[in-house]
Design an enzyme around this catalytic site. Structure first.
Site, mmCIF file in Angstrom:
data_model
loop_
_atom_site.group_PDB
_atom_site.id
_atom_site.type_symbol
_atom_site.label_atom_id
_atom_site.label_comp_id
_atom_site.label_asym_id
_atom_site.label_seq_id
_atom_site.Cartn_x
_atom_site.Cartn_y
_atom_site.Cartn_z
ATOM 1 N N SER A 95 0.827 -1.209 0.000
ATOM 2 C CA SER A 95 0.000 0.000 0.000
ATOM 3 C C SER A 95 0.862 1.260 0.000
ATOM 4 O O SER A 95 1.968 1.257 0.550
ATOM 5 C CB SER A 95 -0.894 -0.017 1.237
ATOM 6 O OG SER A 95 -1.958 0.883 1.112
ATOM 7 N N PRO A 96 0.368 2.353 -0.593
ATOM 8 C CA PRO A 96 1.105 3.620 -0.526
ATOM 9 C C PRO A 96 1.319 4.049 0.917
ATOM 10 O O PRO A 96 0.387 4.034 1.729
ATOM 11 C CB PRO A 96 0.191 4.607 -1.254
ATOM 12 C CG PRO A 96 -0.675 3.764 -2.131
ATOM 13 C CD PRO A 96 -0.879 2.484 -1.383
ATOM 14 N N GLN A 141 1.188 6.796 -7.172
ATOM 15 C CA GLN A 141 -0.057 7.416 -6.721
ATOM 16 C C GLN A 141 0.109 8.927 -6.817
ATOM 17 O O GLN A 141 0.945 9.506 -6.141
ATOM 18 C CB GLN A 141 -0.377 7.012 -5.278
ATOM 19 C CG GLN A 141 -1.726 7.523 -4.781
ATOM 20 C CD GLN A 141 -1.932 7.279 -3.299
ATOM 21 O OE1 GLN A 141 -1.263 7.894 -2.471
ATOM 22 N NE2 GLN A 141 -2.850 6.384 -2.958
ATOM 23 N N TYR A 148 -7.559 14.910 0.941
ATOM 24 C CA TYR A 148 -6.692 15.721 0.097
ATOM 25 C C TYR A 148 -7.544 16.395 -0.981
ATOM 26 O O TYR A 148 -8.766 16.280 -0.984
ATOM 27 C CB TYR A 148 -5.563 14.863 -0.459
ATOM 28 C CG TYR A 148 -4.681 14.297 0.639
ATOM 29 C CD1 TYR A 148 -4.062 15.145 1.557
ATOM 30 C CD2 TYR A 148 -4.490 12.922 0.792
ATOM 31 C CE1 TYR A 148 -3.271 14.639 2.594
ATOM 32 C CE2 TYR A 148 -3.707 12.410 1.817
ATOM 33 C CZ TYR A 148 -3.112 13.270 2.717
ATOM 34 O OH TYR A 148 -2.350 12.776 3.741
ATOM 35 N N ARG A 155 -8.128 5.801 -5.681
ATOM 36 C CA ARG A 155 -8.359 5.569 -4.247
ATOM 37 C C ARG A 155 -9.409 6.556 -3.757
ATOM 38 O O ARG A 155 -9.303 7.762 -3.998
ATOM 39 C CB ARG A 155 -7.079 5.721 -3.441
ATOM 40 C CG ARG A 155 -7.337 5.627 -1.928
ATOM 41 C CD ARG A 155 -6.070 5.495 -1.100
ATOM 42 N NE ARG A 155 -5.617 4.117 -1.077
ATOM 43 C CZ ARG A 155 -4.888 3.588 -0.079
ATOM 44 N NH1 ARG A 155 -4.568 4.328 0.968
ATOM 45 N NH2 ARG A 155 -4.502 2.334 -0.125
ATOM 46 N N ARG A 203 1.375 -1.535 7.098
ATOM 47 C CA ARG A 203 2.215 -1.820 8.265
ATOM 48 C C ARG A 203 2.884 -3.190 8.229
ATOM 49 O O ARG A 203 4.037 -3.315 8.634
ATOM 50 C CB ARG A 203 1.400 -1.639 9.540
ATOM 51 C CG ARG A 203 1.102 -0.182 9.861
ATOM 52 C CD ARG A 203 0.265 -0.037 11.118
ATOM 53 N NE ARG A 203 0.042 1.366 11.461
ATOM 54 C CZ ARG A 203 -0.948 2.098 10.960
ATOM 55 N NH1 ARG A 203 -1.794 1.566 10.094
ATOM 56 N NH2 ARG A 203 -1.101 3.358 11.310
#
Length: 793
Positions: free
Chosen positions: A434-435, A513, A594, A642, A736
């Site tokens: 994942s980013p 991304q 964002y 996303r 993680r």
């Protein structure tokens, strides 16, 4: 009579004490209360009384039950091996009485569209609820508990003044909880299905789930035996189906006859019977506090969990065990009640999360009707996320293997190591790194850190490695350490990284991304203060509307039409650079508050022009950006988007809107939707838990008909296998776990004994594809054992 055996037993150490607050009267100095009042004569209240009396025979314990001794709702009770073990340890007398009346079985049958699939190895134990109460009545009587049937309990404040402890076990409609509503602060959540609790005079040979597709909608049956000649039957359906079928106009007898007719095949044409049965809706009960002075909540008064995971009586009995233990172990009542809540709350919260996942699965059952039969069955069995691919495989390898073959897994291949195609890109497995923002760039330029970080994870076996959010302008950065793609120098630095991935980790794809921080920009590095404004050197922020992210955040300017054009061009130019840098996939970041996410959410978009208001208008600018990027992004390379599927805040993006957002991007050419949640407003209240965001991905996949990437606390390869095989996701992105172990995917393959094309070790690392040996920890075994005097000659 149930005779007492032995002396009271210690129940084992429990959690740490935590102070409680306001009390109706000062709590007792000792945690061994002598006068105890229990409100409610259900299993939880009765078992609490029996335990407390057994532990201290001199206690004066009174149970108030407004019903008669044989009054009970429902029919059968299912208890887990874990709960039974606790009962056996604490009170062998009760356990032995229960054991002799248990009906045990191993199988679950799922019947859908005339096909039955059976999964074994589940180990259920059930008995009649009435018989359970009789056993507990008898035990309480033998121990000297004062059972007062047909007796309304005095008000709890009066009991609190005359007793050392008041246990409120008065059920989901607890009057005690309501009397102290301002202290317990309950939250009651109604749900969307109606159900009725019935019985049949024969024993199912398995736990049976059956789906009926009627002209009015989908209905389901949950059935299980509780005696050699009797079964519980619960019929459930959505509220609108219930009304369309006319159940709202039928009396009890007519409803029962209609249910028996609808599920005649499951019942073998036999009738159903009731016990004061009525259609009802389930309510989830959560309390912010469980005790008030010397009054404590227990069982359904404190919490509820949907019947589809069979936990109501189980939780109440386990509450009783924990409360009795804490009263024995703690020096004061205050500490005991605090320790009881501290011990039970996380267990209950976990159970309620599983129950919520289960009940929502049944609420939306029609979503899965088109799945292949075995996948549908697997999906049902794993709906709560407590039963997983691996433990189902251990319970019934034959069933799980059949599901895998139907899914298309080659022999010996776990679901996570099957390939997946997006446009011209074939991913060798279903794992995505994942980013993750690293905040380690200089003037937007990725350096050696990024090469090592992304390169290590590319070597670690994942099919797709994603960059962090790469910003399309200097002003679009979150922090001074964020990476960018707004100059040729940035593109050259990224090309160095993509070249390494393609050359050093053949078969691994790398994606970029692209995003713009919007109102969440110009902040400190994460470890210096996440989302906190820079102390100096700030740059101006822009957003859909002039709204601060936090009270101390910088106020952004509302984007003008000319600025919207500029931002769109920045995304387009960054995409061209990304293509020249040889990225394999491009993801447009429209999540987490964002800039583009800010347009989608009604909480952050207050515009009154063509870019604000209805969802269609809020989508307009993000879709314009998507189209501009797709126009220059190579046609054979996939694009994903996303989104935040919920804002976790009232008035924010709803799950229904998230489906429409996904549909809109898919219609414009998105190859998959990366489904995240939240981080849009600072006041969000997420419902954290294992795989907590995956239901949103599941919904989008089935309702919008677009491939999805699931993210959010997916922490094990077992989770990935379960989500993929159940059809809830197409790819799983993990963050993680990949920080903890860059070779997470390869290690997942090794742990499952898989060595195939979905997980190839790089040649220099091949020698490490097996876990290293450890030192011996076993002692030498005896060479000779003598069982008696040695005979010579």
């Amino acid at each position: 009579m149930l005779s007492s055996q032995g002396s009271p037993v210690a129940l084992g150490a429990r959690g740490t004490a935590r102070a409680t607050t306001t009390n109706p009267q000062p709590p007792a100095k000792t945690s061994h209360p002598l006068r105890v009042a229990i409100i409610g004569g259900g299993p939880g209240g009765l078992y609490t009384a029996a335990l407390l009396k057994r532990l201290a025979p001199d206690r004066e314990i009174t149970v108030y039950e407004r019903g008669a001794p044989d009054d009970t709702f429902g029919f059968g009770v299912v208890l887990s091996d874990e709960t039974l073990g606790g009962i056996e340890h604490a009170d062998p007398v009760v356990y032995e009485a229960l054991r002799t009346h248990f009906v045990r079985w191993d199988d679950i049958d799922i019947v859908h569209r005339g096909t039955r699939h059976t999964s074994g190895g589940h180990r259920f134990a059930a008995l009649g609820r009435r018989r359970l109460l009789e056993i507990l009545h008898e035990r309480c009587h033998d121990l000297g508990v004062d059972l007062r049937f047909r007796t309304e309990a005095p008000p709890p404040d009066r009991l609190a003044r005359t007793h050392d402890l008041v246990v409120a076990a008065d059920g989901v409609h607890s009057a005690t909880r309501e009397a102290y509503r301002d202290v317990f602060r309950p939250h009651l959540t109604p749900h969307r299905c109606r159900y009725i609790w019935l019985a049949a005079d024969f024993a199912f040979d398995a736990f049976r789930f059956e789906v009926a597709e009627t002209e009015h909608g989908v209905m389901q049956l949950h059935g299980y035996p509780f005696a050699p000649d009797a079964s519980t039957v619960i019929v459930e359906m959505r509220e609108e189906v219930w009304r369309a079928a006319g159940f709202d106009a039928l009396d009890e007898a007519e409803s029962i006859a209609r249910c028996a007719k609808i599920f005649a095949d499951a019942l073998g044409g036999r009738p159903l019977r009731s016990n004061k049965s009525a259609w009802t809706t389930f309510r989830t009960v959560v309390n912010e506090r469980w005790s008030h002075g010397n009054v404590v909540l227990l069982g359904d008064a404190a919490h509820t969990a949907h019947f589809s995971i069979g936990s109501g009586t189980k939780l109440a009995v386990e509450d009783a065990l924990a409360l009795a233990a804490c009263l024995e172990e703690r020096p004061t009542l205050r500490e005991a009640l605090s320790a009881y809540e501290e011990e039970r709350r996380p267990v209950v919260a976990s159970t309620q999360r599983a129950a919520k996942a289960s009940l929502e699965w049944f609420e939306d059952l029609d979503r899965y009707l088109g799945q292949p039969p075995r996948q549908f069955a697997f999906n049902l069995l794993t709906r709560s996320r407590r039963v997983t691919h691996e433990n189902l495989r251990l319970r019934d390898a034959g069933f799980t293997g059949a599901v895998e073959r139907e899914f298309g897994c080659p022999p010996g291949t776990p679901p996570m190591f099957t390939p997946f195609r997006l446009r011209g890109l074939t991913l060798r497995n279903r794992v995505v790194v994942s980013p993750m923002d690293m905040y380690s760039a200089t003037d937007g330029v990725p350096g050696d850190f990024h090469l090592v970080h992304l390169g290590a994870r590319a070597l670690g076996g994942a099919a797709l490695v994603m960059t962090e959010m790469v910003c399309v302008s200097a002003e679009g950065r979150i922090t001074p350490g964020c990476a960018g793609l707004y100059t040729g120098r940035h593109a050259e630095a990224w090309r160095r990284i993509t070249d390494f991935v393609h050359d050093g980790a053949p078969g691994t794809a790398i994606g970029v991304q692209l995003g713009h921080s919007g109102r969440k920009g110009s902040t400190r590095l994460m470890w210096e203060g996440m989302d906190e404004p820079l102390p100096d050197g700030n740059w101006p922020l822009v957003a859909p509307s002039p709204l601060r992210y936090r009270p101390d955040s910088q106020l952004p300017r509302e984007l003008s039409r000319a600025q919207l054009t500029d931002v769109r061009q920045q995304f387009r130019a960054a995409a061209e650079r990304a293509a020249h840098a040889c990225f394999d996939l491009l993801e447009l970041h429209c999540a987490h508050g964002y800039l583009l996410s800010g347009f989608l959410s009604p909480l952050t978009n207050h515009r009154t022009d063509a870019y604000g208001g209805s969802l269609e208008k809020r989508l307009r600018f993000p879709l314009e950006v998507f189209d501009a990027v797709r126009e220059v992004w190579p046609g054979e390379r996939p694009m994903t988007v996303r989104i935040s599927a919920t804002d976790w805040a009232e008035g924010g993006t709803s799950a229904e809107e998230a489906v429409e957002i996904a549909r809109a991007f898919a219609a414009h050419g998105a190859d998959a939707i990366d489904v995240s949640t939240g981080q849009v407003v600072a006041g969000e209240r997420p419902e954290f838990g294992r795989s907590y965001q995956t239901p949103y991905a599941d919904r989008i996949r089935h309702e919008a008909g677009v491939p999805v990437i699931a993210v959010g606390a997916i922490s094990s390869w077992d989770d990935v296998n379960s989500l993929i095989l159940a059809g809830r996701a197409d790819l799983c992105a993990l963050a993680r776990p990949h920080l903890y172990d860059p070779h997470w995917t390869l290690h997942a393959a090794a742990e499952q004994g898989y060595d195939g094309p979905g997980a190839r070790w790089p040649a220099p690392y091949r020698a490490g594809s097996r876990p290293p040996r450890t030192g011996r920890t076993d002692a030498p075994k005896p060479r000779l054992t003598l069982h008696g005097p040695r005979q010579d000659g």
